[in-house]
Design a protein around this motif. Structure first.
Motif, mmCIF file in Angstrom:
data_model
loop_
_atom_site.group_PDB
_atom_site.id
_atom_site.type_symbol
_atom_site.label_atom_id
_atom_site.label_comp_id
_atom_site.label_asym_id
_atom_site.label_seq_id
_atom_site.Cartn_x
_atom_site.Cartn_y
_atom_site.Cartn_z
ATOM 1 N N GLY B 82 6.369 1.613 -15.481
ATOM 2 C CA GLY B 82 7.048 0.921 -16.557
ATOM 3 C C GLY B 82 7.009 -0.668 -16.132
ATOM 4 O O GLY B 82 7.676 -1.317 -16.565
ATOM 5 N N GLY B 83 5.855 -1.016 -15.373
ATOM 6 C CA GLY B 83 5.608 -2.573 -15.070
ATOM 7 C C GLY B 83 6.243 -3.030 -13.919
ATOM 8 O O GLY B 83 6.196 -4.115 -13.501
ATOM 9 N N ALA B 84 7.189 -2.057 -13.000
ATOM 10 C CA ALA B 84 7.782 -2.626 -11.966
ATOM 11 C C ALA B 84 6.659 -2.663 -10.777
ATOM 12 O O ALA B 84 6.795 -3.953 -10.147
ATOM 13 C CB ALA B 84 8.703 -1.598 -11.122
ATOM 14 N N PHE B 85 5.485 -2.118 -10.711
ATOM 15 C CA PHE B 85 4.433 -2.323 -10.030
ATOM 16 C C PHE B 85 3.545 -3.039 -10.954
ATOM 17 O O PHE B 85 2.953 -2.369 -11.819
ATOM 18 C CB PHE B 85 3.927 -0.946 -9.445
ATOM 19 N N LEU B 186 11.398 2.532 2.525
ATOM 20 C CA LEU B 186 10.885 3.907 1.720
ATOM 21 C C LEU B 186 9.648 4.435 2.208
ATOM 22 O O LEU B 186 8.754 3.504 2.453
ATOM 23 C CB LEU B 186 10.797 3.594 0.347
ATOM 24 N N THR B 187 9.572 5.637 2.752
ATOM 25 C CA THR B 187 8.417 6.371 3.259
ATOM 26 C C THR B 187 7.966 7.448 2.540
ATOM 27 O O THR B 187 8.545 8.121 1.867
ATOM 28 C CB THR B 187 8.778 6.714 4.924
ATOM 29 N N VAL B 188 6.636 7.351 2.362
ATOM 30 C CA VAL B 188 6.119 8.504 1.477
ATOM 31 C C VAL B 188 5.192 9.309 2.256
ATOM 32 O O VAL B 188 4.110 8.483 2.696
ATOM 33 C CB VAL B 188 5.192 7.779 0.208
ATOM 34 N N LEU B 189 5.082 10.580 2.433
ATOM 35 C CA LEU B 189 4.075 11.371 2.925
ATOM 36 C C LEU B 189 3.156 12.013 1.978
ATOM 37 O O LEU B 189 4.042 12.547 0.921
ATOM 38 C CB LEU B 189 4.595 12.455 3.790
ATOM 39 N N ALA B 190 1.771 11.836 1.825
ATOM 40 C CA ALA B 190 1.081 12.340 0.955
ATOM 41 C C ALA B 190 -0.162 12.682 1.467
ATOM 42 O O ALA B 190 -0.673 12.350 2.452
ATOM 43 C CB ALA B 190 0.640 11.220 -0.294
ATOM 44 N N PRO B 191 -1.098 13.512 0.763
ATOM 45 C CA PRO B 191 -2.555 14.158 1.215
ATOM 46 C C PRO B 191 -3.233 12.982 1.574
ATOM 47 O O PRO B 191 -4.120 13.068 2.404
ATOM 48 C CB PRO B 191 -2.962 15.140 -0.010
ATOM 49 N N THR B 192 -3.290 11.958 0.857
ATOM 50 C CA THR B 192 -4.109 10.694 1.071
ATOM 51 C C THR B 192 -3.311 9.537 1.326
ATOM 52 O O THR B 192 -2.113 9.068 0.671
ATOM 53 C CB THR B 192 -5.264 10.289 -0.038
ATOM 54 N N LEU B 193 -3.660 8.420 1.809
ATOM 55 C CA LEU B 193 -3.142 6.986 1.954
ATOM 56 C C LEU B 193 -3.231 6.348 0.816
ATOM 57 O O LEU B 193 -2.374 5.516 0.451
ATOM 58 C CB LEU B 193 -3.681 6.397 3.320
ATOM 59 N N THR B 194 -4.227 6.575 -0.046
ATOM 60 C CA THR B 194 -4.345 6.042 -1.512
ATOM 61 C C THR B 194 -3.085 6.323 -2.160
ATOM 62 O O THR B 194 -2.487 5.511 -2.670
ATOM 63 C CB THR B 194 -5.592 6.570 -1.882
ATOM 64 N N GLU B 195 -2.608 7.599 -2.057
ATOM 65 C CA GLU B 195 -1.425 7.934 -2.835
ATOM 66 C C GLU B 195 -0.319 7.477 -2.028
ATOM 67 O O GLU B 195 0.840 6.931 -2.772
ATOM 68 C CB GLU B 195 -1.612 9.461 -3.004
ATOM 69 N N ALA B 196 -0.077 7.599 -0.798
ATOM 70 C CA ALA B 196 1.074 7.268 -0.191
ATOM 71 C C ALA B 196 1.458 5.836 -0.191
ATOM 72 O O ALA B 196 2.705 5.465 -0.359
ATOM 73 C CB ALA B 196 0.982 7.901 1.631
ATOM 74 N N ASP B 197 0.436 4.987 0.097
ATOM 75 C CA ASP B 197 0.589 3.442 0.165
ATOM 76 C C ASP B 197 0.963 3.060 -1.091
ATOM 77 O O ASP B 197 2.125 2.379 -1.483
ATOM 78 C CB ASP B 197 -0.371 2.809 0.819
ATOM 79 N N ALA B 198 0.371 3.325 -2.062
ATOM 80 C CA ALA B 198 0.582 2.870 -3.534
ATOM 81 C C ALA B 198 1.746 3.479 -3.999
ATOM 82 O O ALA B 198 2.757 2.516 -4.733
ATOM 83 C CB ALA B 198 -0.642 3.224 -4.357
ATOM 84 N N THR B 199 2.282 4.655 -3.864
ATOM 85 C CA THR B 199 3.515 5.309 -4.327
ATOM 86 C C THR B 199 4.725 4.600 -3.571
ATOM 87 O O THR B 199 5.836 4.230 -4.095
ATOM 88 C CB THR B 199 3.615 6.637 -3.786
ATOM 89 N N ALA B 200 4.482 4.381 -2.114
ATOM 90 C CA ALA B 200 5.495 3.641 -1.377
ATOM 91 C C ALA B 200 6.084 2.200 -2.069
ATOM 92 O O ALA B 200 7.154 1.853 -2.286
ATOM 93 C CB ALA B 200 5.261 3.557 0.053
ATOM 94 N N THR B 201 5.032 1.499 -2.364
ATOM 95 C CA THR B 201 4.866 0.053 -2.485
ATOM 96 C C THR B 201 5.599 0.143 -4.212
ATOM 97 O O THR B 201 6.531 -0.649 -4.481
ATOM 98 C CB THR B 201 3.744 -0.461 -2.692
ATOM 99 N N ALA B 202 5.251 1.189 -5.013
ATOM 100 C CA ALA B 202 5.465 1.237 -6.158
ATOM 101 C C ALA B 202 7.009 1.660 -6.593
ATOM 102 O O ALA B 202 7.921 0.899 -7.153
ATOM 103 C CB ALA B 202 4.769 2.047 -7.203
ATOM 104 N N ALA B 203 7.417 2.507 -5.860
ATOM 105 C CA ALA B 203 8.787 3.124 -5.508
ATOM 106 C C ALA B 203 9.796 1.879 -5.002
ATOM 107 O O ALA B 203 11.043 1.743 -5.480
ATOM 108 C CB ALA B 203 8.894 4.310 -4.781
ATOM 109 N N PHE B 204 9.238 1.256 -3.906
ATOM 110 C CA PHE B 204 10.087 0.290 -3.283
ATOM 111 C C PHE B 204 10.328 -0.835 -4.592
ATOM 112 O O PHE B 204 11.475 -1.364 -4.559
ATOM 113 C CB PHE B 204 9.439 -0.444 -2.190
ATOM 114 N N ALA B 205 9.261 -1.185 -5.340
ATOM 115 C CA ALA B 205 9.422 -2.139 -6.631
ATOM 116 C C ALA B 205 10.509 -1.569 -7.417
ATOM 117 O O ALA B 205 11.564 -2.408 -7.929
ATOM 118 C CB ALA B 205 8.173 -2.323 -7.074
ATOM 119 N N LEU B 206 10.521 -0.204 -7.639
ATOM 120 C CA LEU B 206 11.489 0.111 -8.515
ATOM 121 C C LEU B 206 13.066 0.169 -8.207
ATOM 122 O O LEU B 206 13.984 0.467 -8.748
ATOM 123 C CB LEU B 206 11.212 1.675 -8.894
ATOM 124 N N GLY B 207 13.137 0.208 -6.766
ATOM 125 C CA GLY B 207 14.497 0.263 -5.947
ATOM 126 C C GLY B 207 14.925 1.594 -6.056
ATOM 127 O O GLY B 207 14.359 2.574 -5.928
#
Lengths: 128, 243
Positions: B82-85, B186-207
């Motif tokens: 929703g625009g947080a990232f 916030l730490t994310v474990l995912a099959p790829t770092l593409t997913e893990a890194d972007a998801t961690a940053t986006a989730a952190f932006a969401l709070g």
């Protein structure tokens, strides 16, 4: 924890229709940018379409609109329609924060700068 | 067997390959790829593809397949949060760093696999890809640089962490333009770092709401420490016993 759960459930439920893809597994259809289209002028600015990138989940193509010398929008021309989310509410667990000096192979953390690395746990592991 | 640390894009990249044989040429190739990515996608280099696009310079066909893929990822995460990232915040130039890092390090790991490496660990400034484990991946304690707050046992996969403790309030919530302060890390474990890194940053932006958001993404397990020093994690995080 019991009070937190209903809120989390609502948050998750709103996300279910979104889609997802994993381009990192994909092979790019073209390395050379030969398939990008010629920019076309429009009332809102120049529009540049990127090449189609083939991913595991389907084809992806973006279009960038330039307003003067800035990007004003990025639009997905093609995107896979696979579901983005698990479709089920994940179980969340609350715990207390612990500090451990455990034996590890590597350490994940917020991006360390090259300066900060020198005194980091990872630097010690790399030396071992 | 190989162990090497090089500094690329301003952060240390540690590579460990446990397979028998000589891996120097393969490692050279992986590090050369990361340096090329830095030249092509850095928002801090005036002649990078990203800066040229931001200045409106791309002539016909100048958006490469790689840049198109990166922009597509940025747009996916912007929409999903929703625009947080947002890689294009008002008053700032195009900055796809949060996506480029994970994407490029994942590609480097795939290059190692393609060259025959089976058991390796690649750590790029705290973002990790492992193969052929089990590997014990510690999560750095957000308030104690010398200790970990959890240990994950990972066979094949990627672990990325976002936090404020190394570089301050550098992750902004795109919805408000203000620093994201709801979580310590916030730490994310995912099959790829593409997913893990972007998801961690986006989730952190969401709070705080980012924990459930990331937990709902397919293939992602989440371990977060909130501002009240509580751990909130998904049940599927492969917690290793302390040894």
């Amino acid at each position: 924890m019991k009070r937190a759960l209903p809120v989390l459930v609502l948050t998750v439920a709103g996300l279910v229709p979104l889609w997802r893809y994993e381009p990192s597994h994909g092979t790019t259809a073209t390395e050379a940018p030969t398939t990008a289209t010629t920019p076309s002028a429009s009332a809102s600015g120049r529009v540049v379409a990127g090449p189609t990138v083939t991913t595991e989940k389907g084809d992806v193509q973006v279009e960038v609109t330039l307003d003067g010398d800035r990007i004003s929008s990025v639009r997905m021309l093609k995107q896979p329609d696979s579901p983005q989310t698990k479709g089920a509410v994940p179980t969340l667990i609350q715990e207390t924060l612990k500090a451990q000096s455990a034996d590890v192979d590597t350490v994940s953390g917020a991006t360390v700068t090259s300066e900060g690395y020198k005194k980091s746990l990872q630097a010690a592991l790399d030396e071992a | 067997m190989l162990r090497r640390v090089e500094h690329v894009m301003g952060f240390p990249v540690s590579l460990r390959i446990d397979d028998e044989g000589a891996w120097d040429a393969v490692a050279d190739e992986a590090f050369a790829w990361l340096r090329a990515v830095d030249r092509r996608f850095s928002p801090f280099r005036a002649d990078s593809e990203v800066c040229r696009l931001d200045r409106g310079e791309p002539a016909a066909g100048a958006v490469s397949a790689d840049l198109a893929q990166v922009l597509g990822l940025c747009e996916e995460y912007r929409t999903a949060t929703g625009g947080a990232f947002d890689a294009r915040l008002p008053g700032r130039g195009l900055d796809p760093c949060a996506v480029v890092k994970g994407w490029s390090v994942q590609r480097a790991a795939e290059l190692l696999t393609a060259a025959g490496a089976r058991r390796f660990c690649l750590n790029a400034g705290g973002d990790v890809v492992v193969s052929g484990g089990p590997w014990r991946v510690g999560i750095r304690h957000p308030e104690d640089a010398g200790r970990v707050c959890a240990v994950l046992e990972v066979t094949d996969g990627a672990v990325a962490t976002s936090g404020r403790y190394e570089r301050g309030d550098h992750i902004l919530d795109g919805r408000t333009g203000r620093p994201a302060t709801g979580l310590l890390s916030l730490t994310v474990l995912a099959p790829t770092l593409t997913e893990a890194d972007a998801t961690a940053t986006a989730a952190f932006a969401l709070g705080e709401e980012g924990v459930a958001w990331a937990a709902a993404r397919a293939g992602c397990e989440v371990f977060a420490v909130d501002a009240g020093r509580r751990v909130v994690r998904t049940a599927g995080v492969p917690m290793a016993g302390v040894s």
